[in-house]
Scaffold this motif. Structure first.
Motif, PDB file in Angstrom:
ATOM      1  N   PRO A 194       0.822  -1.217   0.000  1.00 47.16           N
ATOM      2  CA  PRO A 194       0.000   0.000   0.000  1.00 47.16           C
ATOM      3  C   PRO A 194       0.855   1.266   0.000  1.00 47.16           C
ATOM      4  O   PRO A 194       0.464   2.286  -0.584  1.00 47.16           O
ATOM      5  CB  PRO A 194      -0.814  -0.124   1.298  1.00 47.16           C
ATOM      6  CG  PRO A 194      -0.873  -1.591   1.567  1.00 47.16           C
ATOM      7  CD  PRO A 194       0.468  -2.121   1.114  1.00 47.16           C
ATOM      8  N   ALA A 195       2.031   1.214   0.621  1.00 43.28           N
ATOM      9  CA  ALA A 195       2.913   2.386   0.650  1.00 43.28           C
ATOM     10  C   ALA A 195       3.558   2.636  -0.714  1.00 43.28           C
ATOM     11  O   ALA A 195       3.952   3.753  -1.026  1.00 43.28           O
ATOM     12  CB  ALA A 195       3.987   2.202   1.718  1.00 43.28           C
ATOM     13  N   LEU A 196       3.668   1.594  -1.520  1.00 41.29           N
ATOM     14  CA  LEU A 196       4.273   1.743  -2.846  1.00 41.29           C
ATOM     15  C   LEU A 196       3.261   2.255  -3.869  1.00 41.29           C
ATOM     16  O   LEU A 196       3.628   2.873  -4.868  1.00 41.29           O
ATOM     17  CB  LEU A 196       4.826   0.401  -3.340  1.00 41.29           C
ATOM     18  CG  LEU A 196       5.937  -0.260  -2.513  1.00 41.29           C
ATOM     19  CD1 LEU A 196       6.347  -1.591  -3.143  1.00 41.29           C
ATOM     20  CD2 LEU A 196       7.149   0.655  -2.387  1.00 41.29           C
ATOM     21  N   ARG A 197       2.006   1.981  -3.655  1.00 37.34           N
ATOM     22  CA  ARG A 197       0.970   2.282  -4.645  1.00 37.34           C
ATOM     23  C   ARG A 197       0.619   3.761  -4.715  1.00 37.34           C
ATOM     24  O   ARG A 197       0.509   4.423  -3.673  1.00 37.34           O
ATOM     25  CB  ARG A 197      -0.321   1.533  -4.300  1.00 37.34           C
ATOM     26  CG  ARG A 197      -0.450   0.197  -4.944  1.00 37.34           C
ATOM     27  CD  ARG A 197      -1.773  -0.464  -4.523  1.00 37.34           C
ATOM     28  NE  ARG A 197      -1.575  -1.895  -4.357  1.00 37.34           N
ATOM     29  CZ  ARG A 197      -1.692  -2.765  -5.351  1.00 37.34           C
ATOM     30  NH1 ARG A 197      -2.045  -2.361  -6.551  1.00 37.34           N
ATOM     31  NH2 ARG A 197      -1.481  -4.047  -5.143  1.00 37.34           N
ATOM     32  N   ALA A 198       0.419   4.246  -5.902  1.00 37.22           N
ATOM     33  CA  ALA A 198      -0.126   5.593  -6.061  1.00 37.22           C
ATOM     34  C   ALA A 198      -1.529   5.624  -5.451  1.00 37.22           C
ATOM     35  O   ALA A 198      -2.289   4.664  -5.575  1.00 37.22           O
ATOM     36  CB  ALA A 198      -0.191   5.953  -7.549  1.00 37.22           C
ATOM     37  N   ARG A 199      -1.834   6.725  -4.798  1.00 38.64           N
ATOM     38  CA  ARG A 199      -3.191   6.859  -4.245  1.00 38.64           C
ATOM     39  C   ARG A 199      -4.169   7.080  -5.390  1.00 38.64           C
ATOM     40  O   ARG A 199      -3.888   7.846  -6.305  1.00 38.64           O
ATOM     41  CB  ARG A 199      -3.265   8.059  -3.302  1.00 38.64           C
ATOM     42  CG  ARG A 199      -2.510   7.853  -2.031  1.00 38.64           C
ATOM     43  CD  ARG A 199      -2.446   9.155  -1.222  1.00 38.64           C
ATOM     44  NE  ARG A 199      -1.697   8.965   0.009  1.00 38.64           N
ATOM     45  CZ  ARG A 199      -2.233   8.389   1.102  1.00 38.64           C
ATOM     46  NH1 ARG A 199      -3.479   8.014   1.103  1.00 38.64           N
ATOM     47  NH2 ARG A 199      -1.490   8.220   2.186  1.00 38.64           N
ATOM     48  N   PRO A 200      -5.313   6.430  -5.316  1.00 37.10           N
ATOM     49  CA  PRO A 200      -6.318   6.693  -6.353  1.00 37.10           C
ATOM     50  C   PRO A 200      -6.706   8.169  -6.296  1.00 37.10           C
ATOM     51  O   PRO A 200      -6.913   8.692  -5.212  1.00 37.10           O
ATOM     52  CB  PRO A 200      -7.496   5.790  -5.944  1.00 37.10           C
ATOM     53  CG  PRO A 200      -7.208   5.303  -4.574  1.00 37.10           C
ATOM     54  CD  PRO A 200      -5.750   5.531  -4.268  1.00 37.10           C
ATOM     55  N   SER A 201      -6.743   8.839  -7.443  1.00 34.90           N
ATOM     56  CA  SER A 201      -7.085  10.266  -7.433  1.00 34.90           C
ATOM     57  C   SER A 201      -8.566  10.428  -7.091  1.00 34.90           C
ATOM     58  O   SER A 201      -9.406   9.657  -7.537  1.00 34.90           O
ATOM     59  CB  SER A 201      -6.770  10.891  -8.785  1.00 34.90           C
ATOM     60  OG  SER A 201      -7.232  10.044  -9.816  1.00 34.90           O
ATOM     61  N   ALA A 202      -8.836  11.468  -6.301  1.00 29.56           N
ATOM     62  CA  ALA A 202     -10.192  11.648  -5.768  1.00 29.56           C
ATOM     63  C   ALA A 202     -11.195  12.031  -6.853  1.00 29.56           C
ATOM     64  O   ALA A 202     -10.814  12.495  -7.907  1.00 29.56           O
ATOM     65  CB  ALA A 202     -10.187  12.714  -4.679  1.00 29.56           C
TER      66      ALA A 202
END
Ligand code: LUB
Length: 224
Positions: free
Chosen positions: A216-224
């Motif tokens: 989870p720390a490696l993944r890009a956050r889904p854009s809101a």
């Protein structure tokens, strides 16, 4: 058995023409020799994994595989050759596994996770994996140069991390090569600790923790 059987196996196998229906003696002998070599390698792996390099002898391997020492020497000239063959066999498997995992059509990060999942299972049930790991851990005490450990794996995971970045799947601040090194170190470190403390009994659980903390720390956050 023919005297040149050992070399013939390496140079001719697989020999498609000789596999045509009606192929006779020599090919069958080669297949038998190849199977024998695999049996020896598998038994050697079990012994290396259990006892380590120094505590293993060709005699131990011959006993385990229920053959004469001469039969073992026919395929492997010495213990050093056996150790190298075990490690080579281990490293030859990962590209095959990667192809199979890629066939699932997952995202790059999920492909990396699946590769680690496959490796985690191999630590528990594959003597080649267990022996290769032990031999590499003992490489300072092995009297022959083994292939460099961890390098292929780190490159394989780095390739996937670069793909993840190119597809916007990796967190923007994350360096793909760093991500690969950290993932391999965390995975392999968890395995090492689990092996030494609990004979790997808790490794699947420990790997899940690493996976669910790190990825989870490696993944890009889904854009809101
Ligand atoms: C892999 C082992 C066992 C690493 O690459 C290697 O050298 C490996 C032995 O050293 O598994 C798996 C992350």
């Amino acid at each position: 058995m023919s005297q040149n059987e050992g070399t013939a196996v390496e140079s001719l196998w697989p020999a498609p023409a000789a596999r045509l229906p009606g192929a006779t003696g020599p090919m069958l002998r080669q297949e038998r020799a190849e199977r024998t070599r695999e049996q020896i390698l598998h038994c050697a792996a079990r012994i290396f994994a259990e006892r380590g390099y120094q505590q293993t002898s060709i005699k131990d391997v011959a006993d385990e595989v229920a053959m004469t020492k001469g039969a073992v020497y026919f395929h492997f000239p010495n213990k050093q050759a056996l150790a190298i063959a075990v490690v080579d066999e281990l490293y030859s498997r990962w590209p095959v596994t990667l192809e199979a995992v890629r066939g699932k059509g997952l995202s790059p990060l999920d492909t990396a996770i699946e590769m680690f999942n496959a490796a985690s299972v191999a630590f528990l049930d594959d003597p080649i994996m267990q022996a290769g790991t032990r031999l590499q851990n003992e490489r300072g005490a092995v009297d022959v140069e083994l292939p460099l450990p961890y390098v292929d794996w780190t490159n394989l995971i780095a390739t996937l991390m670069h793909e993840a970045r190119d597809q916007g799947q990796l967190a923007p601040h994350m360096d793909p090569d760093v991500a690969a090194r950290v993932a391999v170190a965390a995975f392999f470190g968890a395995q090492h600790i689990s092996h030494n403390l609990h004979g790997r009994a808790d490794f699947i659980e420990r790997w899940r923790e690493v996976r669910d903390t790190l990825f989870p720390a490696l993944r890009a956050r889904p854009s809101a």
